[in-house]
Design a protein around this motif. Structure first.
Motif, mmCIF file in Angstrom:
data_model
loop_
_atom_site.group_PDB
_atom_site.id
_atom_site.type_symbol
_atom_site.label_atom_id
_atom_site.label_comp_id
_atom_site.label_asym_id
_atom_site.label_seq_id
_atom_site.Cartn_x
_atom_site.Cartn_y
_atom_site.Cartn_z
ATOM 1 N N THR A 179 43.275 43.461 34.958
ATOM 2 C CA THR A 179 43.555 42.134 35.505
ATOM 3 C C THR A 179 44.878 42.105 36.264
ATOM 4 O O THR A 179 44.982 41.443 37.305
ATOM 5 C CB THR A 179 43.563 41.085 34.384
ATOM 6 N N ILE A 180 45.876 42.844 35.775
ATOM 7 C CA ILE A 180 47.152 42.861 36.494
ATOM 8 C C ILE A 180 46.997 43.602 37.822
ATOM 9 O O ILE A 180 47.594 43.220 38.843
ATOM 10 C CB ILE A 180 48.270 43.489 35.623
ATOM 11 N N VAL A 181 46.176 44.660 37.831
ATOM 12 C CA VAL A 181 45.923 45.397 39.071
ATOM 13 C C VAL A 181 45.182 44.507 40.067
ATOM 14 O O VAL A 181 45.525 44.454 41.254
ATOM 15 C CB VAL A 181 45.120 46.678 38.775
ATOM 16 N N PHE A 182 44.170 43.811 39.586
ATOM 17 C CA PHE A 182 43.374 42.973 40.483
ATOM 18 C C PHE A 182 44.220 41.851 41.081
ATOM 19 O O PHE A 182 44.189 41.612 42.291
ATOM 20 C CB PHE A 182 42.183 42.379 39.727
ATOM 21 N N ALA A 183 44.981 41.168 40.232
ATOM 22 C CA ALA A 183 45.837 40.093 40.735
ATOM 23 C C ALA A 183 46.873 40.626 41.715
ATOM 24 O O ALA A 183 47.137 40.007 42.758
ATOM 25 C CB ALA A 183 46.521 39.384 39.567
ATOM 26 N N SER A 184 47.443 41.785 41.406
ATOM 27 C CA SER A 184 48.451 42.369 42.292
ATOM 28 C C SER A 184 47.852 42.720 43.650
ATOM 29 O O SER A 184 48.494 42.543 44.691
ATOM 30 C CB SER A 184 49.058 43.622 41.651
ATOM 31 N N GLY A 185 46.614 43.221 43.656
ATOM 32 C CA GLY A 185 45.954 43.538 44.917
ATOM 33 C C GLY A 185 45.714 42.304 45.773
ATOM 34 O O GLY A 185 45.879 42.344 46.998
ATOM 35 N N ILE A 186 45.338 41.191 45.147
ATOM 36 C CA ILE A 186 45.130 39.949 45.898
ATOM 37 C C ILE A 186 46.460 39.407 46.397
ATOM 38 O O ILE A 186 46.564 38.908 47.528
ATOM 39 C CB ILE A 186 44.398 38.911 45.032
ATOM 40 N N PHE A 187 47.504 39.500 45.571
ATOM 41 C CA PHE A 187 48.829 39.084 46.039
ATOM 42 C C PHE A 187 49.287 39.955 47.218
ATOM 43 O O PHE A 187 49.935 39.468 48.144
ATOM 44 C CB PHE A 187 49.852 39.181 44.904
ATOM 45 N N LEU A 188 48.962 41.238 47.157
ATOM 46 C CA LEU A 188 49.297 42.139 48.257
ATOM 47 C C LEU A 188 48.624 41.686 49.549
ATOM 48 O O LEU A 188 49.261 41.634 50.616
ATOM 49 C CB LEU A 188 48.867 43.571 47.913
ATOM 50 N N LEU A 189 47.349 41.343 49.465
ATOM 51 C CA LEU A 189 46.661 40.834 50.645
ATOM 52 C C LEU A 189 47.235 39.482 51.060
ATOM 53 O O LEU A 189 47.396 39.207 52.252
ATOM 54 C CB LEU A 189 45.161 40.705 50.360
ATOM 55 N N GLY A 190 47.580 38.646 50.081
ATOM 56 C CA GLY A 190 48.067 37.304 50.384
ATOM 57 C C GLY A 190 49.355 37.281 51.174
ATOM 58 O O GLY A 190 49.603 36.345 51.941
ATOM 59 N N VAL A 191 50.197 38.305 51.011
ATOM 60 C CA VAL A 191 51.467 38.306 51.734
ATOM 61 C C VAL A 191 51.252 38.582 53.226
ATOM 62 O O VAL A 191 52.105 38.228 54.055
ATOM 63 C CB VAL A 191 52.442 39.332 51.122
ATOM 64 N N VAL A 192 50.129 39.175 53.599
ATOM 65 C CA VAL A 192 49.873 39.476 55.017
ATOM 66 C C VAL A 192 49.692 38.186 55.834
ATOM 67 O O VAL A 192 50.408 37.982 56.826
ATOM 68 C CB VAL A 192 48.665 40.418 55.161
ATOM 69 N N PRO A 193 48.761 37.279 55.464
ATOM 70 C CA PRO A 193 48.698 36.022 56.232
ATOM 71 C C PRO A 193 49.934 35.157 56.043
ATOM 72 O O PRO A 193 50.247 34.336 56.915
ATOM 73 C CB PRO A 193 47.440 35.336 55.676
ATOM 74 N N ALA A 194 50.641 35.328 54.916
ATOM 75 C CA ALA A 194 51.873 34.554 54.717
ATOM 76 C C ALA A 194 52.908 34.909 55.782
ATOM 77 O O ALA A 194 53.493 34.030 56.426
ATOM 78 C CB ALA A 194 52.434 34.799 53.320
#
Length: 323
Positions: A179-194
């Motif tokens: 779960t920490i890996v999955f959330a971290s991967g989505i946060f990683l993607l989220g910083v790109v459009p940010a």
């Protein structure tokens, strides 16, 4: 099997590099666009009442050169997307073969953790892109992140396969780390459009800053901001569950649920910052660019937790694998 995994990672890095070049070419050719101008001087017609009625300007067809440049830009972008998909497949194969070679889930050290987080990020990106092709130009930034992080993992963080330390031999290893890996991967993607939103928003407000050339070719700021929020709103509950699961695991393994270990402390800091972002995003008086800056800050705290804590601090979570 371990050597195969290493080779697949190398090929994945090369494929991400090809994808990044494809997207960069799309940006370079993107300044040639179909123009609409007047084909001839505006003619004036005399109406029945004697008034002068101007005729609308006639559009000028795009030049063959502009058409070819637009077509090449689109082709380069599609090559970038295709190369990203190939890189993601190689990336996944590298993780699977690493796990088979280790006879466990490939999350036992920093090298494996970074490989998994980056794969989650690129897989999520391909899903988003399949729904919204208009976001394709974000691929340049996504593939740049992939090249940097996966290459860092391969060149700096790589360690041979070793058994898990005894404290990690638990079913909570799968629950908490997945779960920490999955959330971290989505946060990683989220910083790109940010970051894309901050650049594009500045352009739309008339600012001529350093990334002006890139910013003017990004999708509209409102869409980037909404995507940023959607990704963070999706990842935050998963991240919250991961932190709670980690506390339960710590109680079972060490006899206490929370001890302010450096990694626990920075996980808490990340949780607070991301919660602050979601709160700011839901508060009408907070400007969207301010809220988005908080999201970017949240990702920086995640990087600190991943790299800074493992490299510069020691504690019960010192499983990075680095000497």
């Amino acid at each position: 099997m371990s050597a195969l995994s290493d080779n697949l990672v190398t090929f994945a890095i090369l494929a991400y590099l090809v994808a990044m070049i494809g997207h960069a070419v799309e940006y370079a050719l993107g300044n040639v666009r179909t123009r609409v101008a007047t084909a001839a001087p505006v003619r004036e017609l005399v109406g029945a009442g004697g008034g002068v009625v101007p005729t609308p300007p006639a559009p000028v067809p795009a030049s063959p050169t502009a058409d070819r440049s637009a077509g090449r830009a689109r082709l380069a972008g599609l090559i970038g997307v295709g190369a990203t998909a190939v890189a993601a497949a190689l990336h996944l194969a590298a993780l699977v073969t690493r796990g088979l070679a280790a006879d466990r889930m490939p999350w036992g050290n920093m090298y494996e953790f970074v490989l998994t987080v980056t794969f989650i990020g690129v897989a999520a990106w391909l899903v988003v892109l399949s729904k919204r092709q208009s976001l394709r130009k974000l691929g340049l930034f996504l593939t740049l992140v992939m090249v940097l992080l996966v290459a860092t993992a391969e060149l700096v963080l790589y360690v041979p396969i070793v058994p898990l330390v005894p404290a990690l031999n638990s079913y909570w290893f799968v629950i908490h780390v997945s779960t920490i890996v999955f959330a971290s991967g989505i946060f990683l993607l989220g910083v790109v459009p940010a970051v894309g939103f901050l650049m594009r928003n500045g352009y739309e407000q008339g600012k001529r800053s350093f990334p002006y050339t890139l910013a003017k070719r990004l999708p509209a700021a409102v869409g980037l901001e909404r995507l940023t929020f959607a990704l963070h709103a999706f990842a935050f509950p998963i991240f919250t569950f991961a932190v709670i699961a980690g506390a339960i695991w710590a109680e079972a393994a060490w006899g206490r649920p929370w001890g302010w270990d450096p990694k626990e402390t920075w996980a808490f800091i990340s949780w607070v910052v991301y919660a602050g972002y979601l709160h700011a995003r839901a508060t009408p008086s907070v400007k969207r660019n301010v809220a988005t800056l908080i999201a970017v800050l949240g990702f920086l705290t995640m990087l600190m937790n991943l790299f800074g804590v493992n490299i510069f601090f020691t504690g019960l979570h010192s499983y990075g694998g680095l000497d």
